[in-house]
Write an enzyme that holds these catalytic residues in place. Structure first.
Site, PDB file in Angstrom:
ATOM      1  N   LYS A 105     -12.765  -4.795  -2.213  1.00 40.29           N
ATOM      2  CA  LYS A 105     -13.539  -3.553  -2.171  1.00 40.29           C
ATOM      3  C   LYS A 105     -12.841  -2.466  -2.971  1.00 40.29           C
ATOM      4  CE  LYS A 105     -14.598  -4.322   2.534  1.00 40.29           C
ATOM      5  NZ  LYS A 105     -13.789  -3.825   3.624  1.00 40.29           N
ATOM      6  N   LYS A 108      -7.799 -11.075  -6.415  1.00 38.89           N
ATOM      7  CA  LYS A 108      -8.854 -11.381  -5.440  1.00 38.89           C
ATOM      8  C   LYS A 108      -9.983 -10.360  -5.550  1.00 38.89           C
ATOM      9  CE  LYS A 108      -8.108  -8.838  -1.182  1.00 38.89           C
ATOM     10  NZ  LYS A 108      -8.437  -8.814   0.205  1.00 38.89           N
ATOM     11  N   LYS A 136       0.828  -1.219   0.000  1.00 40.16           N
ATOM     12  CA  LYS A 136       0.000   0.000   0.000  1.00 40.16           C
ATOM     13  C   LYS A 136       0.858   1.263   0.000  1.00 40.16           C
ATOM     14  CE  LYS A 136      -4.382  -1.734   1.624  1.00 40.16           C
ATOM     15  NZ  LYS A 136      -5.564  -1.560   2.459  1.00 40.16           N
TER      16      LYS A 136
HETATM   17  P1  ATP Z   1      -9.891  -3.747   0.821  1.00 39.89           P
HETATM   18  O1  ATP Z   1      -9.978  -3.928  -0.656  1.00 39.89           O
HETATM   19  O2  ATP Z   1     -10.462  -2.424   1.323  1.00 39.89           O
HETATM   20  O3  ATP Z   1      -8.594  -4.145   1.432  1.00 39.89           O
HETATM   21  P2  ATP Z   1     -11.214  -6.243   1.296  1.00 39.89           P
HETATM   22  O4  ATP Z   1     -12.295  -6.466   0.300  1.00 39.89           O
HETATM   23  O5  ATP Z   1      -9.947  -6.995   1.162  1.00 39.89           O
HETATM   24  O6  ATP Z   1     -10.979  -4.706   1.416  1.00 39.89           O
HETATM   25  P3  ATP Z   1     -11.373  -6.352   4.224  1.00 39.89           P
HETATM   26  O7  ATP Z   1     -12.275  -5.441   4.977  1.00 39.89           O
HETATM   27  O8  ATP Z   1      -9.922  -6.078   4.264  1.00 39.89           O
HETATM   28  O9  ATP Z   1     -11.881  -6.514   2.704  1.00 39.89           O
HETATM   29  O10 ATP Z   1     -11.632  -7.828   4.712  1.00 39.89           O
HETATM   30  C1  ATP Z   1     -12.651  -8.296   5.548  1.00 39.89           C
HETATM   31  C2  ATP Z   1     -12.501  -9.808   5.658  1.00 39.89           C
HETATM   32  O11 ATP Z   1     -12.836 -10.423   4.407  1.00 39.89           O
HETATM   33  C3  ATP Z   1     -11.077 -10.244   6.000  1.00 39.89           C
HETATM   34  O12 ATP Z   1     -11.116 -11.296   6.936  1.00 39.89           O
HETATM   35  C4  ATP Z   1     -10.520 -10.698   4.671  1.00 39.89           C
HETATM   36  O13 ATP Z   1      -9.518 -11.659   4.837  1.00 39.89           O
HETATM   37  C5  ATP Z   1     -11.771 -11.289   3.995  1.00 39.89           C
HETATM   38  N1  ATP Z   1     -11.689 -11.215   2.521  1.00 39.89           N
HETATM   39  C6  ATP Z   1     -11.531 -10.077   1.782  1.00 39.89           C
HETATM   40  N2  ATP Z   1     -11.508 -10.353   0.458  1.00 39.89           N
HETATM   41  C7  ATP Z   1     -11.646 -11.704   0.347  1.00 39.89           C
HETATM   42  C8  ATP Z   1     -11.714 -12.620  -0.774  1.00 39.89           C
HETATM   43  N3  ATP Z   1     -11.638 -12.190  -2.029  1.00 39.89           N
HETATM   44  N4  ATP Z   1     -11.858 -13.940  -0.523  1.00 39.89           N
HETATM   45  C9  ATP Z   1     -11.936 -14.403   0.769  1.00 39.89           C
HETATM   46  N5  ATP Z   1     -11.890 -13.602   1.860  1.00 39.89           N
HETATM   47  C10 ATP Z   1     -11.756 -12.277   1.665  1.00 39.89           C
END
Ligand code: ATP
Ligand code: LTN
Length: 342
Positions: free
Chosen positions: A209, A206, A123
């Protein structure tokens, strides 16, 4: 008849996890990797589940947007099945003890170790030196404080959080070695069968968000018809065979993994069922299975957000329960490290 003695409460394992309010809606990866596990675990554990609004602050969001996303994230956690009668559901910033413990842990975290966190490296490289704030650097220490302050023994997260969990374990061990047994050393709870849910348009990445395009991200609060369209236009692979092969068929494999997670059926069973069928059949089946689960979650979340007071009441009660535990830990830690009692 004499009163029956009340049986001593059995100590259930303490489980904790937080989700960041970094978008208007959570997505399918968050649901399978995090929320659904919280809901499954809550019956057999003492669960603490929260919204990590202090973590989201390091992206410097607009104040009104952060507040709205915090409520939305909490509403989706409850709508997905977290029961306030069983679990403690709270907002991180409501419990000042998290930041109090963070300072103490900051003092026992090496600069080198914090610099090696891959999320920080990725990041900060993206943001550039001048736009990288100290909050991003100490982010994993705040996460360690979130976990250790409740003396949690298990932390359900997606695979991407494993390194932060390792740092938390190190900090617990270091603190215990110097000041005596204070924190249990927490274990990650990561489901191999879910792994990482990939972006529908870019199955090499992956689902996230912060994806550059929303087309490959299936959102919990999205209109089910729009989500069905996203599945219909999901990127598949050359060839026609429906077979699980992540290397050569990442798009089809991602769809099979999602279908297995939503139907409870195994991948080989699904491969047999779809033998000789077209990619289109698989996409419709996945869209239907996902919508069957997500549509009622969306409705419950939108109703909670529209109603207003119920959500605030749940979060206020959660904050009270969480605060009692967190304050006791901070008092114990302050005493152990030598801060003078008031
Ligand atoms: P950002 O893009 O803002 O980093 P994110 O979509 O990765 O967000 P987080 O809020 O960081 O989401 O994650 C919340 C939970 O969801 C965490 O436990 C993370 O490991 C899980 N998670 C996020 N994306 C995935 C995915 N594609 N598959 C499985 N688990 C996920
Ligand atoms: N860093 C996590 C969110 C998070 C968390 C936590 C997860 C903050 N504090 C404590 C588990 C335990 C993320 O980005 N998903």
């Amino acid at each position: 008849m004499p009163d029956q003695p009340t049986p001593a409460p059995t100590a259930l394992p303490r489980v904790l996890s937080l989700v960041q309010p970094t978008a208007d809606s959570l997505h399918l990866g968050n649901y399978l990797g995090a929320l659904r596990q919280f809901v499954d675990l809550q019956h057999s554990v003492d669960g603490f589940f929260g919204v990590a609004d202090l973590h989201a602050l390091n992206e410097l969001p607009e104040p009104a947007v952060l507040r709205e996303r915090t409520r939305r994230t909490a509403a989706q956690m409850i709508a997905a099945g977290l029961d306030p009668e069983k679990s403690t559901i709270f907002v991180q910033s409501h419990i000042p003890a998290h930041t109090q413990l963070t300072w103490v842990l900051d003092c026992y975290t090496g600069f080198g170790q914090a610099s090696r966190m891959t999320q920080f490296k990725d990041k900060s490289a993206k943001r550039g030196f001048d736009s990288t704030n100290l909050g991003l650097f100490t982010y994993p220490v705040l996460m360690a404080a979130d976990i250790l302050i409740y003396k949690a023994t298990r932390v359900p997260v997606g695979e991407d959080q494993r390194q932060h969990l390792e740092l938390t374990r190190d900090l617990a061990e270091r603190f215990n070695a110097r000041f005596g047994e204070t924190f249990p050393v927490p274990e990650p709870h990561i489901l191999a069968s879910v792994g990482k849910i990939q972006d529908l348009q870019n199955p090499e990445a992956k689902m996230s968000k912060s994806a550059t395009s929303p087309a490959g991200v299936v959102e919990l609060l999205e209109d089910p018809k729009k989500n069905a369209k996203k599945f219909k236009s999901a990127v598949t692979d050359s060839g026609t065979e429906i077979r699980f092969d992540e290397e050569n068929k990442p798009g089809v494999s991602n769809l099979l993994r999602i279908l297995a997670a939503f139907t409870g059926r195994s991948i080989p069973e699904l491969e047999a069922e779809f033998a000789g069928k077209m990619y289109g059949h698989l996409k419709v089946a996945v869209a239907d299975a996902v919508n069957d689960t997500l549509a009622p979650i969306r409705e419950r979340a939108l109703a909670l957000l529209a109603e207003g007071t119920e959500l605030d009441r749940i979060l206020a009660e959660g904050a009270e329960k969480a605060e009692a535990v967190a304050q006791a830990t901070v008092r114990e830690v302050y005493d152990r490290v030598g801060l003078l009692a008031r």
